[in-house]
Write a protein that holds these residues in place. Sequence first.
Motif, PDB file in Angstrom:
ATOM      1  N   TYR A 282     -63.392 -14.472   4.181  1.00 18.69           N
ATOM      2  CA  TYR A 282     -63.254 -14.156   2.753  1.00 18.69           C
ATOM      3  C   TYR A 282     -64.153 -14.985   1.840  1.00 18.69           C
ATOM      4  O   TYR A 282     -64.254 -14.688   0.653  1.00 18.69           O
ATOM      5  CB  TYR A 282     -61.788 -14.340   2.326  1.00 18.69           C
ATOM      6  CG  TYR A 282     -60.829 -13.592   3.220  1.00 18.69           C
ATOM      7  CD1 TYR A 282     -60.804 -12.203   3.235  1.00 18.69           C
ATOM      8  CD2 TYR A 282     -59.972 -14.268   4.067  1.00 18.69           C
ATOM      9  CE1 TYR A 282     -59.943 -11.501   4.069  1.00 18.69           C
ATOM     10  CE2 TYR A 282     -59.100 -13.580   4.913  1.00 18.69           C
ATOM     11  CZ  TYR A 282     -59.101 -12.203   4.904  1.00 18.69           C
ATOM     12  OH  TYR A 282     -58.249 -11.523   5.734  1.00 18.69           O
ATOM     13  N   GLY A 283     -64.788 -16.023   2.372  1.00 15.13           N
ATOM     14  CA  GLY A 283     -65.704 -16.812   1.564  1.00 15.13           C
ATOM     15  C   GLY A 283     -65.046 -17.390   0.325  1.00 15.13           C
ATOM     16  O   GLY A 283     -63.870 -17.771   0.322  1.00 15.13           O
ATOM     17  N   SER A 284     -65.816 -17.418  -0.770  1.00 12.51           N
ATOM     18  CA  SER A 284     -65.329 -18.036  -2.003  1.00 12.51           C
ATOM     19  C   SER A 284     -64.367 -17.153  -2.784  1.00 12.51           C
ATOM     20  O   SER A 284     -63.888 -17.560  -3.840  1.00 12.51           O
ATOM     21  CB  SER A 284     -66.511 -18.415  -2.903  1.00 12.51           C
ATOM     22  OG  SER A 284     -67.286 -17.274  -3.232  1.00 12.51           O
ATOM     23  N   GLN A 285     -64.071 -15.946  -2.292  1.00 12.67           N
ATOM     24  CA  GLN A 285     -62.999 -15.173  -2.923  1.00 12.67           C
ATOM     25  C   GLN A 285     -61.652 -15.860  -2.726  1.00 12.67           C
ATOM     26  O   GLN A 285     -60.778 -15.760  -3.581  1.00 12.67           O
ATOM     27  CB  GLN A 285     -62.944 -13.767  -2.345  1.00 12.67           C
ATOM     28  CG  GLN A 285     -63.966 -12.804  -2.902  1.00 12.67           C
ATOM     29  CD  GLN A 285     -63.661 -11.364  -2.532  1.00 12.67           C
ATOM     30  OE1 GLN A 285     -63.516 -11.038  -1.359  1.00 12.67           O
ATOM     31  NE2 GLN A 285     -63.543 -10.516  -3.519  1.00 12.67           N
ATOM     32  N   LEU A 286     -61.477 -16.547  -1.602  1.00  9.91           N
ATOM     33  CA  LEU A 286     -60.226 -17.250  -1.313  1.00  9.91           C
ATOM     34  C   LEU A 286     -60.403 -18.758  -1.360  1.00  9.91           C
ATOM     35  O   LEU A 286     -59.643 -19.455  -2.029  1.00  9.91           O
ATOM     36  CB  LEU A 286     -59.703 -16.837   0.067  1.00  9.91           C
ATOM     37  CG  LEU A 286     -58.417 -17.539   0.529  1.00  9.91           C
ATOM     38  CD1 LEU A 286     -57.237 -17.142  -0.359  1.00  9.91           C
ATOM     39  CD2 LEU A 286     -58.118 -17.204   1.988  1.00  9.91           C
ATOM     40  N   ASN A 287     -61.403 -19.273  -0.652  1.00  9.11           N
ATOM     41  CA  ASN A 287     -61.651 -20.717  -0.587  1.00  9.11           C
ATOM     42  C   ASN A 287     -62.674 -21.110  -1.633  1.00  9.11           C
ATOM     43  O   ASN A 287     -63.830 -20.683  -1.570  1.00  9.11           O
ATOM     44  CB  ASN A 287     -62.158 -21.108   0.797  1.00  9.11           C
ATOM     45  CG  ASN A 287     -61.150 -20.804   1.893  1.00  9.11           C
ATOM     46  OD1 ASN A 287     -61.432 -20.040   2.795  1.00  9.11           O
ATOM     47  ND2 ASN A 287     -59.977 -21.398   1.817  1.00  9.11           N
ATOM     48  N   LEU A 288     -62.273 -21.934  -2.592  1.00  4.36           N
ATOM     49  CA  LEU A 288     -63.127 -22.264  -3.726  1.00  4.36           C
ATOM     50  C   LEU A 288     -63.918 -23.556  -3.530  1.00  4.36           C
ATOM     51  O   LEU A 288     -64.772 -23.880  -4.346  1.00  4.36           O
ATOM     52  CB  LEU A 288     -62.270 -22.378  -4.996  1.00  4.36           C
ATOM     53  CG  LEU A 288     -61.354 -21.179  -5.285  1.00  4.36           C
ATOM     54  CD1 LEU A 288     -60.578 -21.405  -6.570  1.00  4.36           C
ATOM     55  CD2 LEU A 288     -62.153 -19.882  -5.343  1.00  4.36           C
ATOM     56  N   GLY A 289     -63.628 -24.284  -2.462  1.00  2.27           N
ATOM     57  CA  GLY A 289     -64.293 -25.555  -2.242  1.00  2.27           C
ATOM     58  C   GLY A 289     -65.624 -25.414  -1.531  1.00  2.27           C
ATOM     59  O   GLY A 289     -66.040 -24.326  -1.103  1.00  2.27           O
TER      60      GLY A 289
END
Length: 363
Positions: A282-289
């Motif tokens: 999911y990339g930065s859609q879920l993980n924002l770090g």
Amino acid sequence: MHNWLIAILTLLLSIPTLAAQELEWSVDASMLINNREGGEDKNFTPDETIMFTRLAPEVGVSLLDGEHQLKGGVVWYQPMIDDLSGYKVLPTLYYRYNRPDGWHVTAGLMPRSLMVERMPRYLWSDSLAYCQPNMRGVMAQLIKPAGYAEMVIDWRQMQTEKQREAFTIMFNTDWRITGPFRLGGHIQYSHLAMSRLHAPDEHVNDDLMINPLASLDLSHRTALDSLRFSAGAIVAMERNRGEESWHNQAGFVATATAQWRWLQLDETFYTGKDLMPLYPLYGSQLNLGDPYYRNSTYSRTDLTVHIVSNRFVDLNTSVSLHASSNTTGFWQQLTCRFYIDNHLWKHRHDRNYLKSGRLPSLY
């Protein structure tokens, strides 16, 4: 600029005179060049050069000696190329309530710079900081001389037939306990829902990070302008609701920062499990770090030279060294931020006042 935004700004300027009304305005301009190289594994941070300018004017009114503020404007994000391709214009429109006892409540499309501190990079990456300058939701803050606490609900994406809904809840705090000792931390929950016309294998996803911190602030006990150390655990919990179990990860993070006049050194060290096991999906859609924190060990060292630093401008250049269990990186960066508002304008002839403070960098 959209017609509705022009109408709103016109309305702000035409509000009739009320008790202690004051016209509020600001201009926040920044430029960044970041050359990223040296990474052997492109699954973390690829080699690339990021160059852009950003202009964020705001205008509004404050009532009752600043207790109530209504502001609007735009953020113009423009890559450094010969034409206008790739640009973004984002609206800014928010109400802010300020109480004398330190409480502040903000609602609307608000600048991320209103937060007391920049989120650590294991929660909010450099790349997202570049392209998402505004938050969309509600923020409550308690700001005191001894510390602060703040909570933000940020709706990052609206659900459509093809786009998934996404929002983030953030809680940050830091308080002086006694002498140089401080306690604080961060909690961040990221939610990625389904689109309306979702496929059978598309499910709701959750990402929760809990990061208590203990700090030692020696800024007023040495000859340095600032010296601070912090350390704490990070607990990360992720799940795809189509699966039966959570991914439970944990690690340890320590930071150190020191500044003497124009020279600044920052070090962050992490060791533990992959904090973002669902990032490949999911990339930065879920993980924002920052995806560097998918490594079992990771060190980032930043050496920054503040060429010009005062209340209204911060021009700096820096190098960042990344070393991890899987990859390395070497970044070179040049940034400039210029900020002016109606309060600074009143002191524009006071050289001592303008030189006595520092403008924090956005990046």
